[in-house]
Enzyme design. Structure first.
Site, PDB file in Angstrom:
ATOM      1  N   GLY B  47       0.805  -1.209   0.000  1.00 52.30           N
ATOM      2  CA  GLY B  47       0.000   0.000   0.000  1.00 52.30           C
ATOM      3  C   GLY B  47       0.837   1.257   0.000  1.00 52.30           C
ATOM      4  O   GLY B  47       0.314   2.354  -0.140  1.00 52.30           O
ATOM      5  N   SER B  88      12.018   2.117   5.839  1.00 51.60           N
ATOM      6  CA  SER B  88      11.960   3.159   4.786  1.00 51.60           C
ATOM      7  C   SER B  88      12.938   2.862   3.651  1.00 51.60           C
ATOM      8  O   SER B  88      13.454   3.774   3.014  1.00 51.60           O
ATOM      9  CB  SER B  88      12.273   4.551   5.368  1.00 51.60           C
ATOM     10  OG  SER B  88      11.484   4.823   6.491  1.00 51.60           O
ATOM     11  N   THR B  91      12.042   2.213  -1.677  1.00 55.42           N
ATOM     12  CA  THR B  91      12.326   3.043  -2.847  1.00 55.42           C
ATOM     13  C   THR B  91      13.829   3.122  -3.095  1.00 55.42           C
ATOM     14  O   THR B  91      14.291   2.986  -4.230  1.00 55.42           O
ATOM     15  CB  THR B  91      11.767   4.467  -2.639  1.00 55.42           C
ATOM     16  OG1 THR B  91      10.349   4.369  -2.543  1.00 55.42           O
ATOM     17  CG2 THR B  91      12.136   5.382  -3.785  1.00 55.42           C
ATOM     18  N   GLY B 289      14.143   7.620   1.913  1.00 56.11           N
ATOM     19  CA  GLY B 289      12.992   6.854   2.391  1.00 56.11           C
ATOM     20  C   GLY B 289      12.042   7.717   3.199  1.00 56.11           C
ATOM     21  O   GLY B 289      12.382   8.156   4.291  1.00 56.11           O
ATOM     22  N   GLU B 292       8.673   5.026   6.951  1.00 56.82           N
ATOM     23  CA  GLU B 292       8.570   4.838   8.391  1.00 56.82           C
ATOM     24  C   GLU B 292       8.947   6.104   9.153  1.00 56.82           C
ATOM     25  O   GLU B 292       8.386   6.414  10.206  1.00 56.82           O
ATOM     26  CB  GLU B 292       9.545   3.715   8.767  1.00 56.82           C
ATOM     27  CG  GLU B 292       9.365   3.117  10.121  1.00 56.82           C
ATOM     28  CD  GLU B 292      10.282   1.897  10.246  1.00 56.82           C
ATOM     29  OE1 GLU B 292       9.863   0.810   9.817  1.00 56.82           O
ATOM     30  OE2 GLU B 292      11.404   2.041  10.738  1.00 56.82           O
TER      31      GLU B 292
END
Ligand code: FES
Ligand code: FES
Lengths: 160, 334
Positions: B47, B88, B91, B289, B292
């Site tokens: 998500g 995080s 990406t 990131g 988080e």
């Protein structure tokens, strides 16, 4: 265990199934009929992910026995799009970035639909109230509130 | 007895990924016969938008529209190795691996196109719309669709690439203990305003203003969505989330997520999000990131705001009414 016949309308089409007595509507929809749009989050009536619309009322399908739904008119999120065109609420959830993992989304959309069916121009407080039985872990709710308000505005523009 | 207001501020540095023994992610890219590009990963989209971001990164690197890229997050039994979606890191780690794989695939694609057009591969460029053309002479071009057909059925080439991104393990220096736990840091600062009822101990967060420095925002709307949700979750961590909210005795506590508190749609603070982009040196297209880390600065900011409001330091999370009342009692007892 003895099976019970049950017949209802799901998103406009007739369904007839044999279910074991005590089967929830959530299980019947997902496992028997194959409509997986209602989600099983808690299976005990606290998260709203399994919400469906039965005879115009918002209901928790995890707490509804399938055998009590004889003759009912049931609507789920899977039935909202028409001819490949998304329902305004679905469109608004996309445009407002109101979904991340998506697990709460069908329940949120059902709750929002019942609200907009009754209150086409809701206030922010109306939206918060309507969504208060649905839990979301990801979005922080604000984008969902905005999506419902956006859908209401889109509806009223279309009606005008 | 009164409602007291307070304001608190906090700033954080947050590492992108972790480094406890090397932190690798791998990716594979290959073209289908019709010139779509398949990215195979074990990194999972839960998500946070992994599939969208990886499609953008692959498309940008190969030079095709994003809708020409298909992301298969496979499973961890069969996909290329990924340490996981946490800290995080998605990406940054997977994005770098996808860039490497996509570059290799792009090179093969250009070589096949060069054979078809009878030019040098180094003279070719992509137009971003699905075609390859000669630099300076765009009328001499071939579609990537035709290049893929040629590779598959005529030239026997596989338009594919392998990508690997590894942050090697860093060992602490014996003398000082110094080490490099991460190569890339995101930053954030939050100001929270609260009201504390000193009779009930209840805290209401009125406003929360966040600035996030997250490298380059590869998809600004999705970054904003992540930050809005994260800011809410930070408040949730600060004030709500525990399995025994009001009961020190475990026997009286919650037994289920039913009793696990989180703020609902009626408990939202007025939230502001500002994004600062300072591209990172080693991130894909400068990304860091944002995942988080964005749920962290609200926690100390709220704790500081509570201190500002009623003068007690709560150093255990969550900051429940009971903890505030006990601290106020201790303070009164002097
Ligand atoms: S699954 Fe029905 S309310 Fe959670
Ligand atoms: S989008 Fe994940 S629970 Fe709402």
């Amino acid at each position: 265990m003895a099976k019970v016949p049950v017949q209802f309308t799901l998103n406009g089409s007739e369904k007839a199934e044999f279910v074991e007595s005590g089967t929830t509507l959530l299980a019947a929809l997902r496992d028997k009929i194959g409509d997986t749009s209602p989600k099983g989050g808690c299976h005990q009536g606290t998260c709203g992910a399994c919400s469906v619309i039965i005879d115009g009322e918002l209901r928790l399908s995890c707490l509804t026995l399938a055998e009590t739904c004889g003759g009912a008119d049931i609507k789920t999120t899977a039935g909202l799009a028409e001819g490949g065109v998304l329902h305004p609420l679905q469109r608004a959830f996309l445009d407002a970035f109101a979904t991340q993992c998506g697990f709460c989304t069908p329940g949120m959309i059902m709750a929002a639909k019942v609200l907009l069916d009754r209150t086409p121009n809701p206030s922010r407080e109306d939206v918060v109230e309507a969504l208060s039985g649905n839990i979301c872990r990801c979005t922080g709710y604000e984008p969902i509130i905005q999506a419902v308000l956006l859908a209401a505005r889109a509806n009223s523009q279309n009606a005008a | 007895m009164a409602i007291r207001r307070g304001r608190g501020v906090a700033a954080i540095n947050y590492p992108t990924g972790m480094n406890l023994g090397g932190d690798p992610t791998q990716a594979l890219v290959h073209s289908t016969p019709t010139g779509n590009f398949m990215v195979t990963l074990s990194s999972v989209d839960l998500g946070q938008g992994m599939k969208q971001i990886m499609a953008q990164i692959c498309a940008e690197t190969i030079g095709v529209p994003t809708d020409r890229v298909i992301i298969d997050t496979a499973d961890t039994d069969t996909g290329p190795h990924c340490m996981g979606t946490f800290a995080s890191r998605g990406t940054h780690r997977a994005g770098n691996a996808v860039i490497q794989a996509a570059k290799e695939a792009r090179q093969v694609m250009l070589e096949v196109a060069a054979e078809e057009l009878e030019v040098n591969a180094s003279d070719l460029e992509t137009d971003g719309q699905g075609n390859i053309q000669v630099k300076g002479a765009p009328q001499k071009s071939i579609s990537i669709f035709d290049v893929a057909l040629s590779a598959h059925f005529k030239r026997g080439r596989s338009i594919s690439g392998r990508g690997m991104f590894l942050i090697p393990r860093s060992y602490p220096e014996k003398e000082t203990g110094a080490m490099k736990p991460s190569t890339c840091y995101a930053h954030a600062c939050t100001v929270a305003e609260v009201e504390v009822d000193d009779e009930t101990g209840e805290v209401t967060v009125l406003t929360v203003k966040n600035v996030f420095e997250i490298g380059r925002a590869l998809n600004p709307k999705m970054v904003e969505q992540q930050l809005v949700g994260g800011s809410w979750m930070g408040i949730s961590h600060a004030l709500y989330e525990t399995t025994e909210p009001y009961y020190p005795n475990r026997d009286h506590g919650g037994t289920d997520f039913n009793q696990y508190l989180m703020p609902g749609p009626g408990d939202l603070a007025e939230t502001e999000i500002i994004v600062l982009e300072r591209p990172s040196a080693d991130g894909p297209f400068g990304a860091k990131g944002p995942g988080e880390m964005c749920a962290n600065p609200q926690i100390p900011a709220v704790a500081n705001a509570v201190f500002d409001a009623v003068g007690v330091r709560i150093d255990t999370l969550p900051i429940t009414p009971e903890r505030i009342l006990r601290a106020l009692k201790a303070q009164a007892a002097g």
